[in-house]
Design a protein around this motif. Sequence first.
Motif, short mmCIF file in Angstrom:
data_model
loop_
_atom_site.label_atom_id
_atom_site.label_comp_id
_atom_site.label_asym_id
_atom_site.label_seq_id
_atom_site.Cartn_x
_atom_site.Cartn_y
_atom_site.Cartn_z
N VAL A 464 0.74 -1.27 -0.08
CA VAL A 464 -0.11 0.28 -0.55
C VAL A 464 0.94 1.29 0.22
CG1 VAL A 464 -1.77 1.50 0.81
CG2 VAL A 464 -2.11 -1.58 1.46
N GLY A 465 2.02 1.60 0.84
CA GLY A 465 2.59 2.49 0.82
C GLY A 465 3.60 2.80 -0.73
N PHE A 466 3.57 1.56 -1.48
CA PHE A 466 5.26 1.26 -2.13
C PHE A 466 3.48 2.43 -3.68
CE2 PHE A 466 5.88 0.40 -5.82
CZ PHE A 466 7.82 0.09 -6.34
N LEU A 467 2.90 1.49 -3.65
CA LEU A 467 1.67 2.21 -4.44
C LEU A 467 1.63 3.65 -4.19
CD1 LEU A 467 0.00 -1.55 -4.87
CD2 LEU A 467 1.89 -0.62 -6.35
N THR A 468 1.03 3.41 -3.17
CA THR A 468 0.70 5.40 -2.84
C THR A 468 1.52 6.36 -2.87
OG1 THR A 468 -0.76 4.20 -1.18
CG2 THR A 468 -0.58 6.73 -0.94
N THR A 469 3.48 5.98 -2.29
CA THR A 469 4.38 6.77 -3.11
C THR A 469 4.10 6.99 -4.29
OG1 THR A 469 5.31 6.32 -1.12
CG2 THR A 469 6.83 6.78 -2.66
N LEU A 470 4.27 6.14 -5.41
CA LEU A 470 3.81 6.52 -6.99
C LEU A 470 2.49 7.02 -6.93
CD1 LEU A 470 4.79 2.68 -7.99
CD2 LEU A 470 6.71 4.90 -7.09
N PRO A 481 12.68 7.81 -10.88
CA PRO A 481 13.93 7.16 -9.99
C PRO A 481 13.11 7.72 -8.49
CG PRO A 481 14.53 7.76 -12.16
CD PRO A 481 12.90 8.09 -12.27
N LEU A 482 13.09 8.89 -8.47
CA LEU A 482 13.13 8.94 -6.80
C LEU A 482 11.85 9.04 -6.12
CD1 LEU A 482 14.59 10.93 -5.13
CD2 LEU A 482 13.22 12.37 -5.57
N LEU A 483 10.75 8.56 -7.34
CA LEU A 483 9.75 8.12 -6.10
C LEU A 483 10.00 6.42 -6.60
CD1 LEU A 483 6.97 9.32 -8.57
CD2 LEU A 483 7.64 10.22 -6.14
N GLU A 485 12.55 4.93 -5.55
CA GLU A 485 13.61 4.95 -4.13
C GLU A 485 13.09 4.81 -2.97
OE1 GLU A 485 17.56 7.10 -2.54
OE2 GLU A 485 17.01 7.65 -4.42
N GLU A 486 12.23 6.12 -2.98
CA GLU A 486 11.29 6.55 -1.61
C GLU A 486 10.36 5.20 -1.41
OE1 GLU A 486 9.64 10.00 -1.98
OE2 GLU A 486 11.57 11.27 -2.16
N GLY A 487 9.70 4.81 -2.96
CA GLY A 487 8.21 4.21 -1.91
C GLY A 487 9.17 2.50 -1.70
N GLY A 488 10.18 2.15 -2.18
CA GLY A 488 11.01 0.58 -1.92
C GLY A 488 11.61 0.80 -0.41
N LEU A 489 12.31 1.99 0.38
CA LEU A 489 12.55 2.61 1.10
C LEU A 489 11.35 2.28 2.55
CD1 LEU A 489 15.29 4.99 1.17
CD2 LEU A 489 15.07 2.79 1.95
N LEU A 490 10.05 2.78 1.88
CA LEU A 490 8.79 3.19 2.58
C LEU A 490 8.41 1.67 3.11
CD1 LEU A 490 7.33 4.45 4.08
CD2 LEU A 490 6.01 4.67 2.26
N ALA A 491 8.45 0.82 2.11
CA ALA A 491 7.88 -0.60 1.71
C ALA A 491 9.28 -1.90 2.93
CB ALA A 491 8.62 -1.77 0.32
N VAL A 492 10.32 -0.95 2.51
CA VAL A 492 11.12 -1.75 4.03
C VAL A 492 10.85 -1.62 4.97
CG1 VAL A 492 13.65 -2.07 4.94
CG2 VAL A 492 13.33 -1.90 1.94
N TRP A 493 10.78 0.03 5.32
CA TRP A 493 10.30 0.02 6.42
C TRP A 493 8.89 -0.66 7.23
CZ3 TRP A 493 14.56 1.11 7.58
CH2 TRP A 493 15.83 2.25 6.29
N SER A 494 8.13 -0.47 6.51
CA SER A 494 6.52 -1.40 6.57
C SER A 494 6.51 -2.75 6.85
CB SER A 494 5.99 -1.48 5.40
OG SER A 494 5.33 0.09 5.45
N ILE A 495 7.85 -3.69 6.30
CA ILE A 495 7.60 -5.04 6.81
C ILE A 495 9.16 -4.94 8.06
CG2 ILE A 495 8.99 -7.29 5.58
CD1 ILE A 495 8.75 -6.75 2.97
N ILE A 496 9.49 -4.38 8.29
CA ILE A 496 10.74 -4.47 9.50
C ILE A 496 9.55 -3.88 10.48
CG2 ILE A 496 12.73 -2.97 10.99
CD1 ILE A 496 13.83 -2.70 8.45
N ALA A 497 8.09 -3.20 10.20
CA ALA A 497 7.36 -2.79 11.66
C ALA A 497 6.82 -3.88 11.78
CB ALA A 497 6.49 -2.17 11.31
N GLY A 498 6.66 -5.12 11.25
CA GLY A 498 6.13 -6.00 11.17
C GLY A 498 6.47 -7.23 11.69
N ALA A 499 7.88 -7.12 11.20
CA ALA A 499 8.62 -7.77 11.90
C ALA A 499 8.64 -7.50 13.24
CB ALA A 499 9.99 -8.38 11.29
#
Length: 756
Positions: A464-470, A481-483, A485-499
């Motif tokens: 959701v975060g990745f698609l919303t960022t785009l 390219p910047l979107l 990168e930012e969407g990918g980082l947001l996806a990583v932080w979201s997965i870390i939050a779940g863990a």
Amino acid sequence: MNANGTQKRTRQQRVAAVELAPGLWRTLWANLQRGGVLLRMGLAAAAALFLWAFTQSWDPPFQYHENEIPQRDLVARTDFEQPDPKATEEAKERARKLAIAVFHQDPEPLEQLRAQLIGEITKLLATKTWDEVDSNLWAQFQPQQAAGTPDPTDEERAEQFQRFQEAFSEDGAIDKFSEQLAGVMAPLEQWGLLEPLPSEWGANFEKIEIRSKTSESFGAQRAVSEVLVENAAAKLQLSLKEKIGSLELAQKVFAWLRPRLAPTLVQDLDATHAAQDAMAAAEPEKTKPFRSGVDVLAPAGKPLTDEAIELLRLEYVQQRNDRTFPQRLRRSVSILGMFVALYTLCGTYIYTREPKLLHELLRLVALLSLVVLVVVFAHIINQYNPGVDVIPLLLCGMTLAIAYNQELSLLISACVALIIVLTNGHDFPQALVLMATTAGAILVLKQVRTRSKLLTVGFTAAAVGFLTTLGVGTLYGRPWPLLLEEGGLLAVWSIIAGALMTVLLPTVEKVFNVQTDLSLFELGDPAHPLLQELIRRAPGTYNHSITVASLAENAAEAIGARGLLVRVGAYYHDIGKMLKPGYFIENQGQGDNRHDALMPAMSTLVIIAHVKDGADLARQNKIPEAIIDFIQEHHGTTLVEYFYRQASEQREKEDPDGGEVDESSFRYPGPRPQTREAGVLMLSDAVESASRVLKEPTPSRIESLVEDLSMKRLLDGQFDESGLTLEEVHKIGESLVKSLTAKYHGRVKYPDQVIA
């Protein structure tokens, strides 16, 4: 006076006796005067004030971050200065070169040289004739001849020696000469001699500081030219000519001294470096000025670099320092007003939909603490790595969804996101992405039945975060390219939050006193020691609990309640019976009833005690409070009808005029069911027990039994505090009828088997 002997009231008295229900504001004012309400409002105010102070909300936050693309040129909005490290270092280096070097002067070599000169003169004077003179010693007193001047003859040398002796012929001449020589050489002994400074000299070329060798205190400053060997020798030559009456003698003395004049000043490197460091430290920092409305800090359409961020932060600091008290007061009032509005919104929802959260002080404190911690961590993280503040926000949303429900979680998470956006300086696109990501996690987090569920929630939030960022970034014209990168980082932080939520889940359950399906599965394991003990001591009660669990789970799911929670609660609801299993019908054999030897009141006490005994056993074995609530509430305040009737019949036989038996002595202590799940268990327990005595459990008889018991509980007010509606009670009854009908369904009677 009426027929009953009572005073009849007038019309005015009857009108005055009518009291209308208090209005909204009167009710609100009455509640505000209660100590518990004031305490809760005080806690909420303290949380708001802490967040206001911690986030320094009296000043606007810094709004820019690296790689952000401004839509217009960012021009300086105030005059400020940027430190210029290169210019500052150059200025400090110049200051170091102007620092005055420190030297130590030792007069001993010059004193020894002076004594040596007196000794050499004494040797010459001891020689009586020219022929006895040491030619080498005499040559040392000969001035250097000018170019082209012929060497003196022997006769001339003899005459020179004779004049030399005559200069010291008077009595005390040597002592007088010694005093004159000491006076002439005193400046040299005091200030010393210095060799020419090298071209790479790192200190002041014009002055030096001269200290005594025996003293570390500050000395006197002298010009370098005054202590150079060449210059000092020239002054010495003039002083000799002035002090000594004989010019020829003065020349001979200087001729002997000049080759022997050597530097006596020794540089003190530590003191010199300290002086250089002091000069460099005193040099003010050099800055580059920027003018308001003139200088461009960052061009439009280009990502902000580290240099641009530094300039913008310097501008922000200057603006913050220039803010006046009235400006800060206005912003503080606005921020605190926002807190009041959010408290009002959330408080209204909680008051109407989750009143238990306000009634239980510890749960309210836990909720406020969670909000405060989330905002604090988000604020700290944002200062070092913008964008990572989505992690505490996601943890907040998932925690509230687990502890309460999705609606409350969405509401409070939206409010917390608004606070984070305002205090961290996020813009609207960032706020939208934060809220969408958190909402995505909350909407898919309904039940935690497996350990991988929270990871699945994290991946969903990441998508959701990745698609919303785009999507949002594209609307605002940001480069892909910047979107990405930012969407990918947001996806990583979201997965870390779940863990992280997977790790924090036991803590959340303990702090908020909530049981997830995952922990309920563990509690519902038949191998649990408490259930094993129930099987061993009271097998009939265990079988009853298993049957009630099956009935109650289906009934709870029929009304959308937590079926698994009811099932596990049913497993434990009668564990108190294991202490006196023989007093309960399901554990008694044929014709064995211990109550026959007891009075009805005593039997009632034994029966009722299993509720308190069960709660004590559960606490002793660290069973969660959510399950203990089922133990305490599954009978509510219902009447133990069998023994009550028995006591009434006994009273009527023994004392017909004794009045009715006190019904309160035959009721369970309660409390009444406080949740829908507890209400379901109460009705399922009563129906299962009553169905066992049906001789022919046909569907119609089962339906009639369920309806009668449901009506009794309703009329007795047992469901008043559970939140169950009449429609839900009806659905529970239908589910119980279906389950019991299936249990007692008719079977085909087979003919006797023929034995071969």
